[in-house]
Design a protein around this motif. Structure first.
Motif, PDB file in Angstrom:
ATOM      1  N   SER A 454       0.949  -1.259   0.149  1.00  0.00           N
ATOM      2  CA  SER A 454       0.153  -0.076  -0.171  1.00  0.00           C
ATOM      3  C   SER A 454       0.820   1.277  -0.029  1.00  0.00           C
ATOM      4  O   SER A 454       0.475   2.095  -0.905  1.00  0.00           O
ATOM      5  CB  SER A 454      -0.872  -0.006   1.309  1.00  0.00           C
ATOM      6  OG  SER A 454      -1.865  -1.057   1.415  1.00  0.00           O
ATOM      7  N   ASP A 485      -8.552  -2.094   3.329  1.00  0.00           N
ATOM      8  CA  ASP A 485      -9.114  -0.845   2.964  1.00  0.00           C
ATOM      9  C   ASP A 485      -8.370   0.344   2.649  1.00  0.00           C
ATOM     10  O   ASP A 485      -8.496   1.174   1.750  1.00  0.00           O
ATOM     11  CB  ASP A 485     -10.158  -0.367   4.004  1.00  0.00           C
ATOM     12  CG  ASP A 485      -9.453  -0.330   5.520  1.00  0.00           C
ATOM     13  OD1 ASP A 485      -8.333  -0.816   5.417  1.00  0.00           O
ATOM     14  OD2 ASP A 485      -9.972   0.212   6.314  1.00  0.00           O
ATOM     15  N   THR A 487      -5.100   0.051   1.281  1.00  0.00           N
ATOM     16  CA  THR A 487      -4.636  -0.189  -0.170  1.00  0.00           C
ATOM     17  C   THR A 487      -5.519   0.434  -1.005  1.00  0.00           C
ATOM     18  O   THR A 487      -5.235   0.968  -1.926  1.00  0.00           O
ATOM     19  CB  THR A 487      -4.818  -1.876  -0.329  1.00  0.00           C
ATOM     20  OG1 THR A 487      -4.128  -2.444   0.608  1.00  0.00           O
ATOM     21  CG2 THR A 487      -4.020  -2.029  -1.676  1.00  0.00           C
ATOM     22  N   PHE A 488      -6.987   0.095  -0.999  1.00  0.00           N
ATOM     23  CA  PHE A 488      -7.800   0.951  -1.900  1.00  0.00           C
ATOM     24  C   PHE A 488      -7.981   2.528  -1.806  1.00  0.00           C
ATOM     25  O   PHE A 488      -8.064   2.950  -2.819  1.00  0.00           O
ATOM     26  CB  PHE A 488      -9.223   0.277  -1.735  1.00  0.00           C
ATOM     27  CG  PHE A 488      -9.605  -0.939  -2.480  1.00  0.00           C
ATOM     28  CD1 PHE A 488      -9.778  -1.133  -3.760  1.00  0.00           C
ATOM     29  CD2 PHE A 488      -9.550  -2.374  -1.611  1.00  0.00           C
ATOM     30  CE1 PHE A 488      -9.867  -2.205  -4.285  1.00  0.00           C
ATOM     31  CE2 PHE A 488      -9.452  -3.427  -2.289  1.00  0.00           C
ATOM     32  CZ  PHE A 488      -9.942  -3.503  -3.587  1.00  0.00           C
ATOM     33  N   VAL A 491      -5.118   3.218  -3.989  1.00  0.00           N
ATOM     34  CA  VAL A 491      -5.405   2.991  -5.462  1.00  0.00           C
ATOM     35  C   VAL A 491      -6.313   4.092  -5.879  1.00  0.00           C
ATOM     36  O   VAL A 491      -5.999   4.660  -6.951  1.00  0.00           O
ATOM     37  CB  VAL A 491      -6.010   1.481  -5.812  1.00  0.00           C
ATOM     38  CG1 VAL A 491      -6.685   1.460  -7.070  1.00  0.00           C
ATOM     39  CG2 VAL A 491      -4.974   0.569  -5.382  1.00  0.00           C
ATOM     40  N   LEU A 492      -7.344   4.406  -5.215  1.00  0.00           N
ATOM     41  CA  LEU A 492      -8.274   5.469  -5.593  1.00  0.00           C
ATOM     42  C   LEU A 492      -7.755   6.812  -5.761  1.00  0.00           C
ATOM     43  O   LEU A 492      -7.850   7.511  -6.553  1.00  0.00           O
ATOM     44  CB  LEU A 492      -9.512   5.566  -4.797  1.00  0.00           C
ATOM     45  CG  LEU A 492     -10.413   4.251  -4.863  1.00  0.00           C
ATOM     46  CD1 LEU A 492     -11.407   4.290  -3.744  1.00  0.00           C
ATOM     47  CD2 LEU A 492     -10.960   4.080  -6.316  1.00  0.00           C
ATOM     48  N   SER A 504     -10.967   4.078 -11.770  1.00  0.00           N
ATOM     49  CA  SER A 504     -11.463   4.303 -10.318  1.00  0.00           C
ATOM     50  C   SER A 504     -12.638   3.872 -10.108  1.00  0.00           C
ATOM     51  O   SER A 504     -12.891   3.156  -8.978  1.00  0.00           O
ATOM     52  CB  SER A 504     -11.283   5.904 -10.135  1.00  0.00           C
ATOM     53  OG  SER A 504     -12.453   6.542 -10.740  1.00  0.00           O
ATOM     54  N   TYR A 507     -12.371   0.027  -9.373  1.00  0.00           N
ATOM     55  CA  TYR A 507     -11.841  -0.369  -8.259  1.00  0.00           C
ATOM     56  C   TYR A 507     -12.736  -0.137  -7.185  1.00  0.00           C
ATOM     57  O   TYR A 507     -12.896  -1.163  -6.318  1.00  0.00           O
ATOM     58  CB  TYR A 507     -10.527   0.037  -8.004  1.00  0.00           C
ATOM     59  CG  TYR A 507      -9.565  -0.052  -9.167  1.00  0.00           C
ATOM     60  CD1 TYR A 507      -8.999  -1.515  -8.811  1.00  0.00           C
ATOM     61  CD2 TYR A 507      -8.796   0.892  -9.886  1.00  0.00           C
ATOM     62  CE1 TYR A 507      -7.925  -1.933  -9.727  1.00  0.00           C
ATOM     63  CE2 TYR A 507      -7.811   0.550 -10.638  1.00  0.00           C
ATOM     64  CZ  TYR A 507      -7.262  -0.757 -10.735  1.00  0.00           C
ATOM     65  OH  TYR A 507      -6.408  -1.398 -11.570  1.00  0.00           O
ATOM     66  N   MET A 511     -14.343  -3.277  -4.394  1.00  0.00           N
ATOM     67  CA  MET A 511     -13.970  -3.333  -3.057  1.00  0.00           C
ATOM     68  C   MET A 511     -15.361  -4.617  -2.495  1.00  0.00           C
ATOM     69  O   MET A 511     -14.650  -5.512  -1.705  1.00  0.00           O
ATOM     70  CB  MET A 511     -14.242  -2.128  -2.283  1.00  0.00           C
ATOM     71  CG  MET A 511     -12.944  -1.216  -2.578  1.00  0.00           C
ATOM     72  SD  MET A 511     -13.294   0.530  -1.754  1.00  0.00           S
ATOM     73  CE  MET A 511     -13.254  -0.128  -0.134  1.00  0.00           C
ATOM     74  N   PRO A 519     -17.014   0.157   1.546  1.00  0.00           N
ATOM     75  CA  PRO A 519     -16.346   1.253   1.419  1.00  0.00           C
ATOM     76  C   PRO A 519     -16.284   2.349   2.577  1.00  0.00           C
ATOM     77  O   PRO A 519     -17.800   2.379   3.126  1.00  0.00           O
ATOM     78  CB  PRO A 519     -16.986   1.945   0.109  1.00  0.00           C
ATOM     79  CG  PRO A 519     -17.353   0.867  -0.807  1.00  0.00           C
ATOM     80  CD  PRO A 519     -17.821  -0.405   0.487  1.00  0.00           C
ATOM     81  N   HIS A 523     -13.013   6.383   0.997  1.00  0.00           N
ATOM     82  CA  HIS A 523     -13.180   5.884  -0.023  1.00  0.00           C
ATOM     83  C   HIS A 523     -14.074   6.947  -0.960  1.00  0.00           C
ATOM     84  O   HIS A 523     -13.625   7.176  -2.229  1.00  0.00           O
ATOM     85  CB  HIS A 523     -13.533   4.379  -0.234  1.00  0.00           C
ATOM     86  CG  HIS A 523     -12.357   3.530   0.557  1.00  0.00           C
ATOM     87  ND1 HIS A 523     -12.901   3.109   1.759  1.00  0.00           N
ATOM     88  CD2 HIS A 523     -11.436   3.117   0.265  1.00  0.00           C
ATOM     89  CE1 HIS A 523     -11.973   2.374   2.213  1.00  0.00           C
ATOM     90  NE2 HIS A 523     -11.043   2.196   1.244  1.00  0.00           N
TER      91      HIS A 523
END
Length: 756
Positions: A454, A485, A487-488, A491-492, A504, A507, A511, A519, A523
């Protein structure tokens, strides 16, 4: 009582002997004693030592027998303890491996090496002193093993962090039809907890139920610990609720489990139940409850618990004091945290770590570095947690040189192999602008956890390398590392900085669909930020209105920032009003709305907002830029003339201004948010903090070397344009980290491609 042996040594072949190499080793030890005609050094702390052991003769009353052990030969033999209890006492007192091996060899001479009680003590002592291989050799040569010898070997493996072998021995124990007892279960459950081996833990739980051992407090606590370490707090709670008797250990295990799994409210609720049940909390209980308050940021409840701690007399306990310092620091009350820290009669490394992390997490990086220096001058030696706490201070200041110094210290101290430290280094290098070094460290890591992945994904994202972030995320999935969570969020955020709208959405939906991760507000905030940056403001607003969660300041703040970029007054006012209600003491939201009005030329509205801020006692946060030169961090404010090199700095700016105009630079006075003449606006633009820092860097660094700047606010459009020109004129790479991301300026271009 003394026993004399006159050359009649035991016939070793009649016993189950160890391997030839080990037999040779022991025989060499025995012969050493014979040649030297002396006893074990352990047996002769003085020339005449008395050891008291209790007689086990059932026909006589319990009494103490004195064994006189003398350090001189008697005929051709030795003075030895008369029974295994004498050896047992000696084994209990040994504290080094050399003496233990000597005593073990002497037991062969006297024939006591095959007593199962003493063999159990030997296995336990060898493992306790770190010689697990010797413990294994003894264990494996025993034919008839009882539950005690199995437990000794299993405990030894756990003590030496051989968790997989601990479970393997447990399986062998079952295959040998030896029934585990209440001493076995807590140990193997602890191994499951350390390995996050949920399935094995459940199998052991089944055996616990079969043996009706679940009511044992220690077994119950071990089951709870295993489940919470595996993230199964509901299973842990079921075990807890079924316990007929609950002591402080059980209550505390449940509280700690909730805290470790991010269920702080549940931890506080069960603490209240604990008090109602008249269970007496201990220091670990109070430390865990304080951690729950810290994680929730609930200072009022934290103060109430502080008062309770004083009433029950735990205020002098070091671990509780450490938790108090950490709680107040995490809640932003650094003054109280520092007072408690200074009053501590005794500080350990955790005390220092709490204070360092508190300063670093609250943006007071210089204080964090200062207290680290004080720690090094104290009796406390920095550990891996210290480094994890202090490296963010370097990140905050953009102090790459100091970060490298800490990296060298980490290598010298042997902390580089620690996953948390290596991850903190990756994060530090990424946030100090050296994404290449961050990637090299990441690639060198022998073991990476989800936090490491992450951190690297986030690093690429903040540098605008969205494609690299997503490639790394795919690699992470391919090797079986399950994203969490956080990590996302990384990414976002990477998608947002790179403007990857379609990706986006995919992804975001994956989740819950693919990983069963609901989320969180953070997020949703990332999605609003992405839509807003791309100019899809109405879509972002609709997205907020359809959120299943209550939108917090991060969500509305992302929309307001986007309205500032695209000068959308209507939605900006809607977002600002919500923010004024949610966080009325945050001046930044008033400033953003004021900037929107100023850009639109609505100066009366600007004036009204400034009056509102004044009435509420709010002040605008000044823009500040940092640059590190020769291991020292220099800070500049807008129009700053306090620096000792101020004359040279402004001279450099004047020189650059002429060359920039010749190259085609035109000042963008739209970014001067004051109703003044154009000439004054141009002058104000020319003294923005990042321009002062760049000029200082050009003066004080070698030609051709990169200049690294860190700014506490978003870089303005004019400074962004000016820095592109300066990078080309000065032939320098200029790396600027603002509040949102990195900008790499080189040869007149920026890595963000004017999308920020």
């Amino acid at each position: 009582m003394v026993l004399f042996l006159h050359g009649n040594y035991p016939n070793f072949k009649q016993y189950m002997m160890p391997s030839p190499s080990y037999q040779h080793h022991l025989h060499a030890c025995c012969m050493h004693f014979v040649v030297e005609q002396c006893l074990i050094p352990m047996l002769t702390y003085t020339s005449n030592m008395q050891v008291h052991t209790k007689s086990q003769n059932p026909n006589c009353k319990s009494h103490s027998t004195i064994l006189n052990i003398q350090q001189h030969p008697i005929s051709n033999g030795f003075a030895v303890p008369v029974d295994y209890m004498g050896y047992s006492s000696l084994l209990s007192s040994i504290s080094n491996i050399k003496t233990l091996k000597q005593l073990h060899a002497y037991m062969f001479i006297t024939g006591f090496h095959q007593d199962i009680f003493l063999e159990t003590k030997l296995v336990s002592k060898y493992s306790m002193l770190g010689s697990l291989e010797d413990a294994r050799m003894i264990f494996e040569k025993i034919c008839q093993r009882n539950v005690f010898i199995w437990n000794a070997m299993i405990i030894g493996c756990l003590r030496n962090r051989q968790h997989e072998e601990t479970l393997s021995l447990y399986r062998r124990m079952q295959e040998a039809d030896v029934q585990p007892n209440n001493f076995t279960f807590p140990v193997v459950l602890k191994a499951c907890a350390e390995l996050s081996a949920l399935q094995e833990g459940k199998e052991i739980h089944y055996n616990v139920l079969k043996t009706e051992s679940e009511s044992n407090v220690f077994v119950g606590a071990a089951l709870i610990n295993m489940y919470v370490k595996c993230g199964c707090t509901e299973d842990a709670r079921q075990v807890f609720d079924k316990m007929s008797e609950r002591d402080a250990v059980l209550w505390t295990a449940m509280i700690v489990g909730y805290v470790q799994n991010g269920q702080a409210y549940e931890a506080l609720r069960i603490f209240q139940q604990m008090l109602l049940a008249d269970a007496q909390p201990d220091s670990l209980t109070m430390a865990s409850v304080l951690s729950a308050c810290a994680n929730l940021g609930i200072i009022d409840e934290g103060k109430q618990i502080h008062d309770y701690i004083v009433r029950i007399g735990f205020e002098s306990d070091v671990s509780v004091c450490n938790s108090l310092v950490a709680m107040y620091a995490k809640c932003g009350k650094l003054g109280i945290a520092r007072q408690l820290f200074d009053k501590m009669f005794k500080r350990d490394v955790i005390s220092w770590n709490a204070m360092i992390a508190g300063y670093a997490q609250n943006g007071r990086a210089k204080e964090a570095l200062r207290i680290f220096d004080q720690m090094r001058m104290s009796d406390s030696k920095p550990d891996s947690a210290t480094m994890v706490g202090v490296l963010p201070a370097c990140s905050h200041l953009g102090a790459l040189q100091q970060g490298k110094s800490f990296h060298n210290y980490i290598i010298r101290s042997g902390f580089e192999s620690d996953v948390s430290v290596a991850t903190a280094l990756i994060d530090m290098y990424a946030k100090c602008g050296s994404i290449q070094i961050a990637r090299k460290l990441f690639d060198r890591m022998p073991k990476r956890d989800v936090v490491s992945w992450s951190a690297m994904i986030s690093g690429y994202g903040m540098h605008g390398h969205g494609d690299d972030s997503l490639t790394l995320f795919s690699q992470m999935q391919e090797i079986g590392v399950k994203p969490n969570d956080v990590t996302f969020i990384s990414v976002l955020s990477a998608c947002s900085h790179a403007g990857l709208i379609n990706e986006s959405w995919e992804y975001f939906h994956s989740m819950d669909r693919d990983y069963h991760i609901a989320p969180r507000v953070e997020h949703y905030s990332c999605m609003v930020d992405l839509l807003g940056r791309a100019g899809h403001l109405d879509e972002a607003h609709d997205f907020i209105k359809k959120m299943p969660l209550e939108a917090h300041v991060g969500v509305w703040g992302a929309l307001l920032s986007a309205c500032r970029i695209h000068c959308n007054i209507k939605l900006g006012e809607i977002a600002a009003e919500r923010l004024f209600d949610l966080d009325p003491a945050h001046s930044g939201y008033y400033v953003l709305l004021s900037n929107i009005y100023a850009t639109a030329g609505r100066w009366d509205d600007v004036k009204n907002l400034r009056m509102m801020m004044k009435d509420r006692g709010l002040e605008k946060k000044p823009g500040c830029s940092f640059i590190e030169v020769d291991n020292k961090v220099h800070a500049f404010l807008v129009g700053d003339r306090s620096h000792s090199q101020s004359g040279q700095i402004y001279g450099m700016l004047d020189s650059l201004a002429g060359r920039m105009v010749e190259a085609g630079y035109v000042p963008n006075t739209n970014f001067v948010l004051h109703d003044v003449e154009e000439e004054i606006k141009e002058h104000m633009l020319g003294t923005h903090s990042e321009k002062l820092a760049i000029a200082f860097g050009l003066i004080n660094t070698s030609p051709g070397t990169p200049i690294r700047i860190t700014k506490n606010l978003r870089v303005c459009g004019d400074c962004h344009s000016a820095t592109k020109f300066i990078s080309k004129i000065a032939k320098r790479e200029i790396i600027v980290r603002d509040l949102n991301r990195f900008h790499h300026f080189k040869d007149g271009f920026c890595s963000c491609k004017d999308y920020w």
